[in-house]
Design a protein around this motif. Structure first.
Motif, short mmCIF file in Angstrom:
data_model
loop_
_atom_site.label_atom_id
_atom_site.label_comp_id
_atom_site.label_asym_id
_atom_site.label_seq_id
_atom_site.Cartn_x
_atom_site.Cartn_y
_atom_site.Cartn_z
N ASP A 6 3.04 18.82 0.78
CA ASP A 6 2.60 19.18 2.13
C ASP A 6 2.45 17.97 3.05
O ASP A 6 2.25 18.12 4.25
N TYR A 7 2.54 16.76 2.50
CA TYR A 7 2.36 15.56 3.32
C TYR A 7 3.35 15.50 4.49
O TYR A 7 2.95 15.27 5.63
N PRO A 8 4.66 15.68 4.23
CA PRO A 8 5.60 15.64 5.36
C PRO A 8 5.30 16.69 6.41
O PRO A 8 5.47 16.43 7.61
N LYS A 9 4.83 17.87 6.00
CA LYS A 9 4.49 18.92 6.97
C LYS A 9 3.34 18.47 7.87
O LYS A 9 3.36 18.71 9.08
N LEU A 10 2.34 17.81 7.27
CA LEU A 10 1.22 17.30 8.06
C LEU A 10 1.70 16.25 9.06
O LEU A 10 1.30 16.26 10.23
N ILE A 11 2.57 15.35 8.60
CA ILE A 11 3.07 14.29 9.48
C ILE A 11 3.84 14.87 10.66
O ILE A 11 3.61 14.49 11.81
N ILE A 12 4.74 15.81 10.38
CA ILE A 12 5.53 16.42 11.46
C ILE A 12 4.63 17.22 12.40
O ILE A 12 4.82 17.20 13.63
N ALA A 13 3.63 17.90 11.85
CA ALA A 13 2.69 18.64 12.70
C ALA A 13 1.95 17.70 13.65
O ALA A 13 1.77 18.03 14.83
N CYS A 14 1.57 16.54 13.16
CA CYS A 14 0.91 15.56 14.04
C CYS A 14 1.85 15.06 15.12
O CYS A 14 1.43 14.81 16.25
N TYR A 37 0.86 -1.19 0.00
CA TYR A 37 0.00 0.00 0.00
C TYR A 37 0.89 1.24 0.00
O TYR A 37 2.08 1.17 0.30
N TYR A 38 0.31 2.35 -0.39
CA TYR A 38 1.08 3.58 -0.54
C TYR A 38 1.32 4.25 0.81
O TYR A 38 0.41 4.33 1.65
N SER A 39 2.55 4.73 1.02
CA SER A 39 2.88 5.32 2.31
C SER A 39 4.09 6.24 2.18
O SER A 39 4.80 6.23 1.18
N ILE A 40 4.27 7.05 3.23
CA ILE A 40 5.43 7.91 3.37
C ILE A 40 6.14 7.51 4.65
O ILE A 40 5.49 7.26 5.67
N VAL A 41 7.45 7.43 4.62
CA VAL A 41 8.22 6.98 5.78
C VAL A 41 8.32 8.09 6.82
O VAL A 41 8.64 9.24 6.49
N LEU A 42 8.03 7.74 8.06
CA LEU A 42 8.30 8.61 9.20
C LEU A 42 9.37 7.94 10.03
O LEU A 42 9.17 6.83 10.54
N GLN A 43 10.52 8.57 10.16
CA GLN A 43 11.56 8.11 11.07
C GLN A 43 11.48 8.96 12.33
O GLN A 43 11.48 10.19 12.24
N ALA A 44 11.37 8.32 13.47
CA ALA A 44 11.22 9.09 14.71
C ALA A 44 11.97 8.43 15.85
O ALA A 44 12.07 7.20 15.92
N VAL A 45 12.49 9.26 16.74
CA VAL A 45 13.15 8.81 17.96
C VAL A 45 12.24 9.20 19.12
O VAL A 45 11.73 10.32 19.17
N SER A 46 12.03 8.27 20.04
CA SER A 46 11.15 8.51 21.17
C SER A 46 11.91 8.34 22.48
O SER A 46 12.83 7.52 22.58
N ASP A 47 11.51 9.13 23.49
CA ASP A 47 12.08 8.91 24.82
C ASP A 47 11.23 7.90 25.57
O ASP A 47 10.29 7.31 25.01
N ALA A 48 11.51 7.69 26.84
CA ALA A 48 10.81 6.67 27.63
C ALA A 48 9.35 6.99 27.86
O ALA A 48 8.57 6.11 28.22
N ASP A 49 8.95 8.24 27.64
CA ASP A 49 7.55 8.66 27.81
C ASP A 49 6.80 8.74 26.49
O ASP A 49 5.73 9.34 26.42
N MET A 50 7.34 8.14 25.46
CA MET A 50 6.74 8.15 24.12
C MET A 50 6.62 9.56 23.55
O MET A 50 5.73 9.85 22.76
N ILE A 51 7.52 10.44 23.95
CA ILE A 51 7.60 11.78 23.38
C ILE A 51 8.67 11.75 22.29
O ILE A 51 9.80 11.32 22.54
N PHE A 52 8.31 12.20 21.10
CA PHE A 52 9.27 12.18 19.99
C PHE A 52 10.31 13.27 20.18
O PHE A 52 9.98 14.44 20.36
N THR A 53 11.57 12.88 20.12
CA THR A 53 12.67 13.83 20.28
C THR A 53 13.32 14.18 18.95
O THR A 53 14.10 15.13 18.88
N ASN A 54 13.02 13.41 17.92
CA ASN A 54 13.53 13.71 16.59
C ASN A 54 12.60 13.06 15.57
O ASN A 54 12.25 11.89 15.71
N CYS A 55 12.18 13.82 14.55
CA CYS A 55 11.29 13.29 13.52
C CYS A 55 11.79 13.70 12.14
O CYS A 55 12.28 14.82 11.96
#
Length: 202
Positions: free
Chosen positions: A130-138, A10-28
């Motif tokens: 604008d797709y990556p902008k939406l993803i990062i905003a989320c 299926y069609y998708s865009i890759v999101l690479q993200a780093v999370s801390d122990a509280d599931m807060i993204f520290t890098n996207c």
């Protein structure tokens, strides 16, 4: 357009993200087509650029990121021990178990992100750029929610909504051969991982 078709067809865009122990993204980092391998995304990401320029600042006192077997081994990125020959030793298996247990946090963060912002599953913006902008905003809004509503995870995920810590289909421990060559650029990283393995076995 076919480059956006991922390995699950299926069609998708890759999101690479780093999370801390509280599931807060520290890098996207988002934007690559779904067919692009995770290792290539990492290699071309802002995270890799920042590490190349400021590794000692970002990872002081031998700290590092935990990543699955799709990623290469680095001094700042610890991945599972891949199986070669007769299989892993008991200490390597202990390391892999602890590694997988620790990685469950980020494996919950992604479905939590998707459940909070269901728009991510069916993006229909007129401008693909604008797709990556939406993803990062989320991702940013996800962090705001995690900071202010830390107890709402069960509301979105529920007990049966996601298999917490389920094995990654790609994480079968047999990909690649980064340990097959004794003299290679990853040797310092392998030494660091071996120190972790020995520490966990004591």
């Amino acid at each position: 357009m076919d480059s956006y078709r991922n390995r699950l067809s299926y069609y998708s865009i890759v999101l690479q993200a780093v999370s801390d122990a509280d599931m807060i993204f520290t890098n996207c980092f988002a934007g690559y087509p779904g067919s692009v391998h995770d290792a290539r995304v990492l290699r071309n990401s802002t995270l890799a650029l920042e590490v190349a320029n400021h590794q000692n600042v970002l990872f002081p006192l031998q700290t590092y990121i935990i990543g699955d077997s799709a990623y290469p081994l680095h001094q700042w990125l610890m991945v599972p021990v891949k199986q070669h020959g007769p299989g892993p030793t008991q200490t390597q298996m202990t390391y892999n178990d602890v590694h997988a247990s620790t990685r469950k946090v980020v494996e919950r963060a992604f479905p939590l992100l998707r459940c909070r912002w269901r728009k991510l599953q069916f993006v229909d913006l007129d401008i693909p750029e604008d797709y990556p902008k939406l993803i990062i905003a989320c991702c940013v809004l996800h962090n705001v929610c995690r900071i202010h509503d830390a107890d709402d995870v069960d509301y979105f995920l529920g007990v049966d909504a996601v298999a917490v810590g389920a094995a990654d289909p790609q994480d079968d421990g047999v990909q690649g051969d980064d340990e097959a060559v004794f003299f290679n650029p990853a040797a310092p990283a392998q030494l660091r991982r071996q120190q972790l393995i020995q520490y966990l076995s004591t």
